[in-house]
Design a protein around this motif. Structure first.
Motif, PDB file in Angstrom:
ATOM      1  N   HIS A 190     -11.470  36.579  41.828  1.00  0.00           N
ATOM      2  CA  HIS A 190     -10.348  37.311  42.414  1.00  0.00           C
ATOM      3  C   HIS A 190     -10.811  38.116  43.629  1.00  0.00           C
ATOM      4  O   HIS A 190     -11.928  38.628  43.662  1.00  0.00           O
ATOM      5  N   GLY A 191      -9.953  38.185  44.638  1.00  0.00           N
ATOM      6  CA  GLY A 191     -10.117  39.183  45.680  1.00  0.00           C
ATOM      7  C   GLY A 191     -10.849  38.770  46.933  1.00  0.00           C
ATOM      8  O   GLY A 191     -10.625  39.348  47.986  1.00  0.00           O
ATOM      9  N   TYR A 192     -11.749  37.799  46.827  1.00  0.00           N
ATOM     10  CA  TYR A 192     -12.566  37.423  47.970  1.00  0.00           C
ATOM     11  C   TYR A 192     -12.461  35.926  48.247  1.00  0.00           C
ATOM     12  O   TYR A 192     -12.182  35.127  47.351  1.00  0.00           O
ATOM     13  N   THR A 193     -12.725  35.569  49.490  1.00  0.00           N
ATOM     14  CA  THR A 193     -12.695  34.166  49.880  1.00  0.00           C
ATOM     15  C   THR A 193     -13.613  33.342  48.976  1.00  0.00           C
ATOM     16  O   THR A 193     -14.769  33.705  48.765  1.00  0.00           O
ATOM     17  N   GLY A 194     -13.090  32.257  48.428  1.00  0.00           N
ATOM     18  CA  GLY A 194     -13.880  31.382  47.566  1.00  0.00           C
ATOM     19  C   GLY A 194     -13.907  31.784  46.116  1.00  0.00           C
ATOM     20  O   GLY A 194     -14.545  31.102  45.295  1.00  0.00           O
ATOM     21  N   ALA A 195     -13.214  32.865  45.753  1.00  0.00           N
ATOM     22  CA  ALA A 195     -13.197  33.292  44.350  1.00  0.00           C
ATOM     23  C   ALA A 195     -12.609  32.198  43.473  1.00  0.00           C
ATOM     24  O   ALA A 195     -11.599  31.591  43.804  1.00  0.00           O
ATOM     25  N   GLY A 196     -13.279  31.928  42.360  1.00  0.00           N
ATOM     26  CA  GLY A 196     -12.807  30.939  41.404  1.00  0.00           C
ATOM     27  C   GLY A 196     -13.162  29.509  41.739  1.00  0.00           C
ATOM     28  O   GLY A 196     -12.817  28.588  40.986  1.00  0.00           O
ATOM     29  N   ALA A 197     -13.888  29.314  42.842  1.00  0.00           N
ATOM     30  CA  ALA A 197     -14.168  27.951  43.285  1.00  0.00           C
ATOM     31  C   ALA A 197     -15.333  27.303  42.555  1.00  0.00           C
ATOM     32  O   ALA A 197     -15.452  26.077  42.540  1.00  0.00           O
ATOM     33  N   GLU A 245      -7.936  35.979  34.543  1.00  0.00           N
ATOM     34  CA  GLU A 245      -8.935  34.913  34.659  1.00  0.00           C
ATOM     35  C   GLU A 245     -10.366  35.433  34.567  1.00  0.00           C
ATOM     36  O   GLU A 245     -11.233  34.768  34.001  1.00  0.00           O
ATOM     37  N   ASN A 246     -10.620  36.628  35.120  1.00  0.00           N
ATOM     38  CA  ASN A 246     -11.982  37.131  35.111  1.00  0.00           C
ATOM     39  C   ASN A 246     -12.438  37.505  33.708  1.00  0.00           C
ATOM     40  O   ASN A 246     -13.572  37.216  33.312  1.00  0.00           O
ATOM     41  N   GLU A 247     -11.550  38.120  32.937  1.00  0.00           N
ATOM     42  CA  GLU A 247     -11.896  38.422  31.548  1.00  0.00           C
ATOM     43  C   GLU A 247     -12.142  37.132  30.767  1.00  0.00           C
ATOM     44  O   GLU A 247     -13.078  37.069  29.946  1.00  0.00           O
ATOM     45  N   GLU A 248     -11.326  36.140  31.004  1.00  0.00           N
ATOM     46  CA  GLU A 248     -11.520  34.860  30.307  1.00  0.00           C
ATOM     47  C   GLU A 248     -12.857  34.223  30.680  1.00  0.00           C
ATOM     48  O   GLU A 248     -13.560  33.678  29.820  1.00  0.00           O
ATOM     49  N   ALA A 294     -10.132  34.175  53.971  1.00  0.00           N
ATOM     50  CA  ALA A 294      -8.857  33.587  53.551  1.00  0.00           C
ATOM     51  C   ALA A 294      -7.769  34.664  53.545  1.00  0.00           C
ATOM     52  O   ALA A 294      -8.058  35.863  53.478  1.00  0.00           O
ATOM     53  N   GLU A 295      -6.521  34.241  53.574  1.00  0.00           N
ATOM     54  CA  GLU A 295      -5.431  35.211  53.634  1.00  0.00           C
ATOM     55  C   GLU A 295      -5.332  36.062  52.370  1.00  0.00           C
ATOM     56  O   GLU A 295      -4.805  37.176  52.413  1.00  0.00           O
ATOM     57  N   ASP A 296      -5.821  35.550  51.239  1.00  0.00           N
ATOM     58  CA  ASP A 296      -5.767  36.329  50.006  1.00  0.00           C
ATOM     59  C   ASP A 296      -7.038  37.143  49.787  1.00  0.00           C
ATOM     60  O   ASP A 296      -7.215  37.763  48.730  1.00  0.00           O
ATOM     61  N   ASP A 297      -7.921  37.178  50.772  1.00  0.00           N
ATOM     62  CA  ASP A 297      -9.128  38.014  50.710  1.00  0.00           C
ATOM     63  C   ASP A 297      -8.716  39.468  50.940  1.00  0.00           C
ATOM     64  O   ASP A 297      -7.976  39.776  51.875  1.00  0.00           O
TER      65      ASP A 297
END
Length: 325
Positions: free
Chosen positions: A23-30, A60-63, A221-224
């Protein structure tokens, strides 16, 4: 790795913030496998203090931590946060620290994390619609039930901290603190030390800026979180590059990296401080935790402490309204 106490809770002197893995940064979850390797490498290096929150993802991060820490739970002082998801109301990104929401939130976090207790449970942001006494009373009940071990606050101001601590001992306050975000030194830090409360600095590397690796924002990214952040835009960004350059110059003197210097400066501010630099890369975990062995000279510490304030606010106007400082 050295260890300190946040009130009575023993933690590694350097922790790991897991947010950016999901979450929060470019590439998170990739790359979940790299994130899990990073968590496991941190444990190998003696890091015990791992931080997450239900809002990261959300959920997602807790999971992810639940999967990564399966069979390793006893190695970890696990911290998570509630209060930015209104479970029976409008949902994520809505402040809700009502007792009913606290009780709902903790059950979800316990399930996602795959554990029967949370070592440190923070209120993520102060809820102006719920008296802090009511929130902390609900948390105290969870301590009594064994579902949480200790109570924390995040980005709370002096009055809230005092009122909360009068209901039940507060173990730690989490707040942004780094070489370019030092506003808590005047009002918040003295209260924490008066009351025996530990400090957990998040974003100790200035959202990556103090590493010296960010010379342009074109790749965000725009969601960063940094996309549109005042410190990362226009003239503010260009001015703040000079701060990163100064940290890099001290790092060259110390034979270390800028990230290590920024973390070492924080560690030198007291033995009641446990920063949680975030990363999703194994080599960054190794770099950050090595700051535990870096001792800066008095001259280097003084030079860093005299750096000018960063240009621009730490958050957007909407996010600033959720902070008490």
């Amino acid at each position: 790795m050295k260890y300190i106490k946040l009130r009575d809770l023993e933690v590694s002197r350097i922790g790991l913030g897991a947010m950016g893995m999901s979450h929060g940064y470019t590439g998170a979850g990739a790359d979940e496998s790299e994130s899990i390797r990073s968590l496991h490498r941190a444990l190998e290096l003696g890091v015990t203090f791992i931080d997450t929150a239900e809002i990261y993802g959300p959920y997602e991060n807790e999971e992810l931590l639940g999967r990564a820490l399966k069979g390793r739970r006893e190695q970890v002082v696990l911290a998570t946060k509630f209060g930015l998801v209104s479970h029976d109301g409008p949902g994520p990104w809505n402040l809700d620290s009502s007792p009913a929401n606290v009780r709902t939130a903790v059950e979800g976090s316990l399930k996602r994390l795959g554990t029967d207790h949370i070592d440190l449970y923070y209120q993520h942001r102060v809820d102006p619609n719920t008296p802090i006494e009511d929130t902390v009373s609900a948390l105290a009940d969870l301590v009594e039930q064994g579902k949480i071990g200790a109570i924390g606050l995040s980005e709370a101001g002096p009055d809230t901290i005092r009122r909360a601590n009068a209901v039940h001992p507060v173990t730690a306050v989490q707040s942004e603190y780094s070489l370019w975000t030092r506003g808590l030194e005047e009002r918040v830090l003295p209260v924490l030390r008066e009351l025996g409360i530990g400090l957990v600095p998040f974003s100790p590397l200035g959202r990556g800026f103090l590493t010296g690796k960010i010379r342009s924002t074109d790749g965000f990214a725009e969601d960063d979180f940094r996309h549109g952040n005042p410190r990362f835009t226009g003239a503010n960004f260009r001015r703040n590059l000079r701060i990163a350059d100064e940290v890099e110059a001290v790092a060259a003197q110390a034979g270390a990296t800028p990230a290590q210097v920024a973390i070492a400066w924080l560690l030198a501010q007291g033995d009641d401080i446990a920063p949680i630099p975030g990363t999703k890369r194994v080599h960054r975990v190794e770099e950050n935790t090595a700051a535990d062995g870096l001792e800066l000279t008095a001259e280097q510490l003084a030079e860093l402490s005299s750096l000018p304030p960063a240009a621009g606010d730490t958050h957007t106007k909407a996010a600033l309204r959720m902070l008490e400082r």
